[in-house]
Design an enzyme around this catalytic site. Sequence first.
Site, PDB file in Angstrom:
ATOM      1  N   GLY A   1      23.096  19.685  35.771  1.00  0.00           N
ATOM      2  CA  GLY A   1      23.266  19.750  37.217  1.00  0.00           C
ATOM      3  C   GLY A   1      23.625  18.383  37.766  1.00  0.00           C
TER       4      GLY A   1
ATOM      5  N   CYS B   1      20.453  18.522  29.483  1.00  0.00           N
ATOM      6  CA  CYS B   1      20.825  17.475  30.421  1.00  0.00           C
ATOM      7  C   CYS B   1      19.901  17.492  31.652  1.00  0.00           C
ATOM      8  CB  CYS B   1      22.303  17.587  30.778  1.00  0.00           C
ATOM      9  SG  CYS B   1      22.960  15.998  31.286  1.00  0.00           S
ATOM     10  N   TYR B   2      20.391  17.903  32.822  1.00  0.00           N
ATOM     11  CA  TYR B   2      19.499  17.974  33.979  1.00  0.00           C
ATOM     12  C   TYR B   2      18.274  18.809  33.632  1.00  0.00           C
ATOM     13  CZ  TYR B   2      17.935  18.518  38.817  1.00  0.00           C
ATOM     14  OH  TYR B   2      17.205  18.497  39.973  1.00  0.00           O
TER      15      TYR B   2
ATOM     16  N   HIS C   1      25.148  18.027  25.758  1.00  0.00           N
ATOM     17  CA  HIS C   1      25.563  19.401  26.084  1.00  0.00           C
ATOM     18  C   HIS C   1      26.011  20.152  24.826  1.00  0.00           C
ATOM     19  CE1 HIS C   1      25.543  19.144  30.500  1.00  0.00           C
ATOM     20  NE2 HIS C   1      25.855  17.876  30.311  1.00  0.00           N
TER      21      HIS C   1
ATOM     22  N   GLU D   1      26.687  23.201  24.541  1.00  0.00           N
ATOM     23  CA  GLU D   1      27.579  24.312  24.870  1.00  0.00           C
ATOM     24  C   GLU D   1      29.045  23.906  24.897  1.00  0.00           C
ATOM     25  OE1 GLU D   1      25.618  22.635  26.819  1.00  0.00           O
ATOM     26  OE2 GLU D   1      26.253  22.569  28.910  1.00  0.00           O
TER      27      GLU D   1
ATOM     28  N   SER E   1      46.705  47.490  37.601  1.00  0.00           N
ATOM     29  CA  SER E   1      47.703  46.440  37.802  1.00  0.00           C
ATOM     30  C   SER E   1      48.490  46.205  36.524  1.00  0.00           C
ATOM     31  CB  SER E   1      47.002  45.152  38.204  1.00  0.00           C
ATOM     32  OG  SER E   1      46.233  44.684  37.115  1.00  0.00           O
ATOM     33  N   GLY E   2      48.003  46.805  35.425  1.00  0.00           N
ATOM     34  CA  GLY E   2      48.629  46.512  34.142  1.00  0.00           C
ATOM     35  C   GLY E   2      47.948  45.340  33.465  1.00  0.00           C
ATOM     36  N   GLY E   3      47.019  44.714  34.158  1.00  0.00           N
ATOM     37  CA  GLY E   3      46.265  43.596  33.587  1.00  0.00           C
ATOM     38  C   GLY E   3      45.123  44.097  32.711  1.00  0.00           C
ATOM     39  N   VAL E   4      44.471  43.143  32.063  1.00  0.00           N
ATOM     40  CA  VAL E   4      43.428  43.479  31.097  1.00  0.00           C
ATOM     41  C   VAL E   4      42.257  44.193  31.772  1.00  0.00           C
ATOM     42  CG1 VAL E   4      41.932  42.502  29.330  1.00  0.00           C
ATOM     43  CG2 VAL E   4      43.999  41.282  30.001  1.00  0.00           C
ATOM     44  N   ASP E   5      41.754  43.597  32.856  1.00  0.00           N
ATOM     45  CA  ASP E   5      40.514  44.106  33.441  1.00  0.00           C
ATOM     46  C   ASP E   5      40.675  45.517  33.990  1.00  0.00           C
ATOM     47  OD1 ASP E   5      39.754  41.557  32.845  1.00  0.00           O
ATOM     48  OD2 ASP E   5      39.867  40.831  34.902  1.00  0.00           O
ATOM     49  N   SER E   6      41.737  45.736  34.767  1.00  0.00           N
ATOM     50  CA  SER E   6      41.864  47.072  35.345  1.00  0.00           C
ATOM     51  C   SER E   6      42.166  48.108  34.262  1.00  0.00           C
ATOM     52  CB  SER E   6      42.908  47.097  36.462  1.00  0.00           C
ATOM     53  OG  SER E   6      44.210  46.883  35.978  1.00  0.00           O
ATOM     54  N   SER E   7      42.860  47.702  33.198  1.00  0.00           N
ATOM     55  CA  SER E   7      43.145  48.650  32.118  1.00  0.00           C
ATOM     56  C   SER E   7      41.872  49.076  31.396  1.00  0.00           C
ATOM     57  CB  SER E   7      44.103  48.035  31.087  1.00  0.00           C
ATOM     58  OG  SER E   7      45.338  47.740  31.673  1.00  0.00           O
TER      59      SER E   7
ATOM     60  N   LYS F   1      35.716  37.426  30.021  1.00  0.00           N
ATOM     61  CA  LYS F   1      37.072  37.897  29.706  1.00  0.00           C
ATOM     62  C   LYS F   1      37.263  38.248  28.223  1.00  0.00           C
ATOM     63  CE  LYS F   1      41.184  38.335  31.629  1.00  0.00           C
ATOM     64  NZ  LYS F   1      41.361  38.779  33.014  1.00  0.00           N
TER      65      LYS F   1
HETATM   66  N1  GLN Z   1      22.673  14.400  37.254  1.00  0.00           N
HETATM   67  C1  GLN Z   1      21.976  14.132  36.036  1.00  0.00           C
HETATM   68  C2  GLN Z   1      22.405  12.784  35.445  1.00  0.00           C
HETATM   69  O1  GLN Z   1      23.278  12.172  35.915  1.00  0.00           O
HETATM   70  C3  GLN Z   1      22.237  15.247  35.058  1.00  0.00           C
HETATM   71  C4  GLN Z   1      23.668  15.307  34.635  1.00  0.00           C
HETATM   72  C5  GLN Z   1      23.992  16.570  33.910  1.00  0.00           C
HETATM   73  O2  GLN Z   1      23.238  17.528  33.917  1.00  0.00           O
HETATM   74  N2  GLN Z   1      25.181  16.615  33.336  1.00  0.00           N
HETATM   75  O3  GLN Z   1      21.799  12.338  34.494  1.00  0.00           O
END
Ligand code: GLN
Length: 518
Positions: free
Chosen positions: A58, A85-86, A173, A175, A227-233, A374
Amino acid sequence: MENIGSEKVIVIDFGGQYNQLVARRVRECNVYCEIYSYKTPLEDIRKMNPKGIILTGGPNSVYEAGAPTATPDLFHMGIPVLGLCYGAQLMMHVLGGKVEKAPEREYGKTKVCIDKPASRLFTGVDSKTVCWMSHNDYISRVAEGFEIIAHTANCPAAAAENEGQQLYAFQFHPEVLHTVQGKLMLHNFVFGVCGCAGDWKMEDFAEKTIRELREKIGDGKVLCALSGGVDSSVCAVLLSKAVGKKLTCVFVDHGLLRKDEGDLVSGVFGPDGPYDLNFIRVNAQERFYKKLAGVTEPEKKRKIIGEEFIRVFEEESKKIGKVDFLAQGTIYPDVVESGLGGESATIKSHHNVGGLPDFVDFKEIVEPLRNLFKDEVRKVGLHLGIPEALVMRQPFPGPGLGIRIIGEVTPEKVRIVQEADAIYREEMDKAGMNKTVGQYFAALTNMRSVGVMGDERTYDYAIALRAVNTVDFMTADAAEVPYEVLKTVTSRIVNEVSHVNRVFYDVTSKPPGTIEFE
Ligand code: GLN
């Protein structure tokens, strides 16, 4: 459709930029995962009976007044918690550790040294591993009961754990793909710590959703805009399997689709296709061209196309009369983005052409894809046997080719860009570029220039080719398409598409350019 999986992991969102990625990574472990705002009452979270909880990053500093926070009880429910992180800083802050402004901020790929290889989160992780850092604050003292399990050159507590209480904190992080072994670490949390079984599968989702739709809709009538797009199909096929002829799909061909796309959609959903439903194709090309005649301003073009789309849809649905349900292909990112952490019930109109048709007389909206990302929608689509050309389709703007023709739209210009785009895509596919490049298309510049063909002077249009790689569509890089491929495409376009005598390749990134031209 709330209790999709028997087991789930909850992501608590503190406003970090990667919150959706966290949920996606967990789902990649075949574990169902939902995102909730940090404001969600703890009681509600407890009732969901999660196998584990992940706190996201955050922008705030935990020690600031008014910063998003969590009650200490969150960490004492006996449910494993991983703070990122946060989230990691908050865990320490709330449990009595210390977080302060770091003497040196860390940003980017950073070497992390593992101090406790035996930690359950580090099973299979190298003793030195590259992780993605993005922080100004740091944990200067871990809370009581915690032990530091990793550090970096600038960050004494890059990871910490309280094994007995199943609490874990990562300053980095996992992720983000730049964290080389991040997926493995999350996998270790989800399976090694939370003890998930990993039985969330797209096949089960499809069968279960079809059953639930059938129950919900009963004898009611459903209307769906294709629409022919993925989601609506995918949405339409789920509904067709659930309620067959009680579903009517309206497909508006606005004459701004890519070459043969209208026929592709009709082939799949029309009477000769494999699905049981009512299919209405409205050939509204002329109507749209007439409205667009003489209009050059991009925003105005978008508006006209959007509004006309609604009008056409409106006229068709009036013929059908009262319906009970309006189906929408809303997907999870729409839900999450409509309010912090996806807690909001706001229904964001999905159809990127122009909002909800508010005149349609219906009782309720059904959104069977509301909980999917998606790539998951695509998986369901393939499982349901929808042709790859529809399921793997690249993002295509609602206003269609209308905004890939710079300046005034005319039927002639539509033909030119359709032909050029079809050649470009064909050659890119042949060269295997469809596997390495995210998105590519041709656009018609409004520029005409002098050329020579067969000894004769020409004064014709220039086509612009675009190919970009992007992870999140917020930023993009121009793809490095081999010169050979560009040469073949150029020569074919100039030879095969009349009134084109030049082809350009756009190497602009986003920003400052956008992916589309208008
Ligand atoms: N704001 C916090 C920091 O600067 C956390 C940052 C983050 O979660 N990426 O350390």
